[in-house]
Motif scaffolding. Structure first.
Motif, mmCIF file in Angstrom:
data_model
loop_
_atom_site.group_PDB
_atom_site.id
_atom_site.type_symbol
_atom_site.label_atom_id
_atom_site.label_comp_id
_atom_site.label_asym_id
_atom_site.label_seq_id
_atom_site.Cartn_x
_atom_site.Cartn_y
_atom_site.Cartn_z
ATOM 1 N N SER A 1 43.594 10.779 7.855
ATOM 2 C CA SER A 1 43.574 11.931 6.950
ATOM 3 C C SER A 1 42.885 11.620 5.626
ATOM 4 N N GLN A 2 42.746 10.328 5.290
ATOM 5 C CA GLN A 2 42.047 9.899 4.073
ATOM 6 C C GLN A 2 42.562 10.659 2.839
ATOM 7 N N PRO A 3 43.856 10.519 2.535
ATOM 8 C CA PRO A 3 44.491 11.365 1.508
ATOM 9 C C PRO A 3 44.336 10.827 0.094
ATOM 10 N N TRP A 4 43.101 10.634 -0.344
ATOM 11 C CA TRP A 4 42.873 10.033 -1.649
ATOM 12 C C TRP A 4 41.652 10.653 -2.313
ATOM 13 N N SER A 5 41.590 10.478 -3.632
ATOM 14 C CA SER A 5 40.387 10.799 -4.387
ATOM 15 C C SER A 5 40.287 9.791 -5.521
ATOM 16 N N PHE A 6 39.089 9.660 -6.084
ATOM 17 C CA PHE A 6 38.828 8.654 -7.102
ATOM 18 C C PHE A 6 38.015 9.263 -8.242
ATOM 19 N N THR A 7 38.174 8.675 -9.417
ATOM 20 C CA THR A 7 37.282 8.969 -10.528
ATOM 21 C C THR A 7 36.818 7.648 -11.118
ATOM 22 N N ILE A 8 35.646 7.683 -11.710
ATOM 23 C CA ILE A 8 35.087 6.529 -12.405
ATOM 24 C C ILE A 8 34.863 6.924 -13.856
ATOM 25 N N ALA A 9 35.403 6.133 -14.764
ATOM 26 C CA ALA A 9 35.205 6.358 -16.190
ATOM 27 C C ALA A 9 34.919 5.009 -16.835
ATOM 28 N N GLY A 10 33.680 4.792 -17.230
ATOM 29 C CA GLY A 10 33.300 3.497 -17.776
ATOM 30 C C GLY A 10 33.471 2.413 -16.738
ATOM 31 N N ASP A 11 34.293 1.416 -17.059
ATOM 32 C CA ASP A 11 34.526 0.320 -16.106
ATOM 33 C C ASP A 11 35.892 0.446 -15.437
ATOM 34 N N MET B 1 30.759 -5.575 -17.540
ATOM 35 C CA MET B 1 30.780 -4.243 -16.912
ATOM 36 C C MET B 1 29.671 -4.137 -15.880
ATOM 37 N N ARG B 2 29.980 -3.573 -14.736
ATOM 38 C CA ARG B 2 29.000 -3.412 -13.675
ATOM 39 C C ARG B 2 28.350 -2.042 -13.768
ATOM 40 N N THR B 3 27.323 -1.853 -12.951
ATOM 41 C CA THR B 3 26.611 -0.586 -12.969
ATOM 42 C C THR B 3 27.421 0.496 -12.261
ATOM 43 N N ARG B 4 27.032 1.730 -12.498
ATOM 44 C CA ARG B 4 27.666 2.863 -11.812
ATOM 45 C C ARG B 4 27.538 2.694 -10.300
ATOM 46 N N GLU B 5 26.391 2.211 -9.833
ATOM 47 C CA GLU B 5 26.186 2.029 -8.390
ATOM 48 C C GLU B 5 27.159 1.005 -7.820
ATOM 49 N N ASP B 6 27.446 -0.046 -8.580
ATOM 50 C CA ASP B 6 28.430 -1.035 -8.128
ATOM 51 C C ASP B 6 29.805 -0.401 -7.947
ATOM 52 N N LEU B 7 30.212 0.407 -8.922
ATOM 53 C CA LEU B 7 31.537 1.022 -8.853
ATOM 54 C C LEU B 7 31.598 2.071 -7.744
ATOM 55 N N GLU B 8 30.512 2.761 -7.506
ATOM 56 C CA GLU B 8 30.492 3.699 -6.383
ATOM 57 C C GLU B 8 30.614 2.950 -5.063
ATOM 58 N N ALA B 9 30.021 1.772 -4.970
ATOM 59 C CA ALA B 9 30.170 0.962 -3.757
ATOM 60 C C ALA B 9 31.621 0.527 -3.567
ATOM 61 N N VAL B 10 32.326 0.274 -4.681
ATOM 62 C CA VAL B 10 33.750 -0.064 -4.602
ATOM 63 C C VAL B 10 34.531 1.117 -4.037
ATOM 64 N N LEU C 1 48.478 10.489 -9.943
ATOM 65 C CA LEU C 1 47.706 9.330 -10.382
ATOM 66 C C LEU C 1 48.459 8.071 -9.956
ATOM 67 N N LEU C 2 47.954 7.417 -8.938
ATOM 68 C CA LEU C 2 48.678 6.299 -8.340
ATOM 69 C C LEU C 2 48.338 4.957 -8.959
ATOM 70 N N ALA C 3 47.098 4.794 -9.393
ATOM 71 C CA ALA C 3 46.708 3.501 -9.960
ATOM 72 C C ALA C 3 45.410 3.644 -10.739
ATOM 73 N N THR C 4 45.255 2.769 -11.714
ATOM 74 C CA THR C 4 43.976 2.581 -12.387
ATOM 75 C C THR C 4 43.578 1.124 -12.202
ATOM 76 N N VAL C 5 42.293 0.898 -12.023
ATOM 77 C CA VAL C 5 41.793 -0.472 -11.833
ATOM 78 C C VAL C 5 40.601 -0.664 -12.758
ATOM 79 N N ARG C 6 40.752 -1.575 -13.720
ATOM 80 C CA ARG C 6 39.665 -1.890 -14.642
ATOM 81 C C ARG C 6 38.947 -3.161 -14.207
ATOM 82 N N ILE C 7 37.676 -3.230 -14.549
ATOM 83 C CA ILE C 7 36.907 -4.437 -14.309
ATOM 84 C C ILE C 7 37.310 -5.457 -15.359
#
Length: 328
Positions: free
Chosen positions: A23-33, A1-10, A90-96
């Motif tokens: 238009s940048q028609p997206w939003s993201f959430t981070i939960a754990g990895d 698992m990477r740090t929160r800062e790593d995932l924010e950089a993603v 909810l279009l996709a989830t991406v886990r580490i």
């Protein structure tokens, strides 16, 4: 698992994906990895994109950036596409996933994410090599789509004419015009989305055949006076298609598009997009039947070597990272 800062950089990397009208028609959430990608339907183009096809293509490009940025961290991205039918946003989830070695190819493509720019003019006369086009075709195929460089001059003239005709129709339509007003930013605008006035030449030279560009200036004389291309070559016209036309296909098309764009950018090749004709169902059906062998066109583009470079604007991380975890 990477740090929160790593995932924010993603997530920041994801935001550099191309999108219609920026238009940048997206939003993201981070939960754990895990990173979740959601469609921001408030940014959908209700006149040009009522079904949300272009929105999902844009989000698919952002998803490719997520995958690439995770690989560049040294991990496998584990993607769940459209994981919950009850939450269509909810279009996709991406886990580490498991650790994996980072190869030079991944590092090069990751470095192009913030540097790639959409081009809005003609290209230099230098021809894109066939071996480069073959490589881009392969990148699209790996993502489940087909990239077809259009070689027949007659077909190129048809696509150019349809693009111009569609834009002429849109210019007379009030709803289309209001969308252009919303996303075409005036000089000095502080907005971090939409198309800034210095992102296109003030007086672009015509290509032959001519592919109409979006009129973000709307007769106001906007544009970058210092960004006047010395050449106006059309470049290589290409169609990006999928075999079917579901929401999953639109996301695949976006990932294929971004794979093509980043690999092209690494070789100094840029793309100009022309979606006007695809925003009219009858014209899109005609292109599908006559030029795409029955496959569904998801993007019309031109590829070439740009003579100028424009700046890019993107919303800050705080605007696209939803700390509240909207369920979609």
């Amino acid at each position: 698992m990477r740090t929160r800062e790593d995932l924010e950089a993603v997530v920041e990397a994801a935001g550099w994906a191309p999108s219609v009208h920026n238009s940048q028609p997206w939003s993201f959430t981070i939960a754990g990895d895990e990173i979740s990608l959601r469609a921001d339907v408030d940014r959908r183009l209700r006149a040009a994109d009522p079904e949300g096809r272009e929105l999902l293509v844009s989000c698919g490009a952002a998803l490719f950036n997520v995958r690439t940025a995770i690989r560049a961290l040294g991990f496998e991205p584990l993607v769940g596409m459209l994981p919950d039918p009850d939450r269509p946003a909810l279009l996709a989830t991406v886990r580490i996933g498991p650790a994996e070695a980072v190869d030079e190819h991944t590092e090069v493509i990751r470095s192009e994410i913030p540097r790639r720019r959409t081009h809005r003019a003609g290209f230099a006369g230098r021809r894109v090599p066939e071996r480069m086009l073959d490589a881009l075709v392969g990148e699209a195929e790996r993502e489940g789509a087909r990239l077809t460089p259009v070689g027949a001059e007659g077909a190129i003239r048809v696509l150019a004419a349809l693009t111009t005709a569609a834009q002429e129709v849109q210019a007379q339509d009030r709803e289309y015009s209001l969308e252009m007003i919303r996303w075409g930013r005036p000089p000095g605008s502080k907005y971090r989305d939409g198309v800034p006035a210095d992102a296109y030449p003030q007086q672009a030279r015509r290509t032959h055949p001519h592919f109409a560009q979006r009129d973000y200036a709307r007769g106001q004389g906007w544009g970058n006076p210092d960004d006047q291309p010395m050449a106006a070559d059309t470049g290589v016209v290409a169609l990006l298609t999928t075999r079917s036309d579901t929401r999953a296909d639109w996301l695949k098309a976006g990932q294929a598009l971004q794979a093509v764009l980043l690999h092209a950018a690494a070789a100094g090749v840029a793309a100009a997009f022309h979606t006007q004709a695809l925003e009219h169902p009858q014209l899109r059906d005609f292109i599908r039947a006559q030029l795409c062998s029955g496959e569904f066109p998801q993007m019309v583009m031109r590829l070439g070597y740009p003579t100028t470079r424009t700046r890019g604007v993107r919303r800050p991380l705080a605007d696209v990272l939803d700390e509240g975890g909207n369920p979609g």
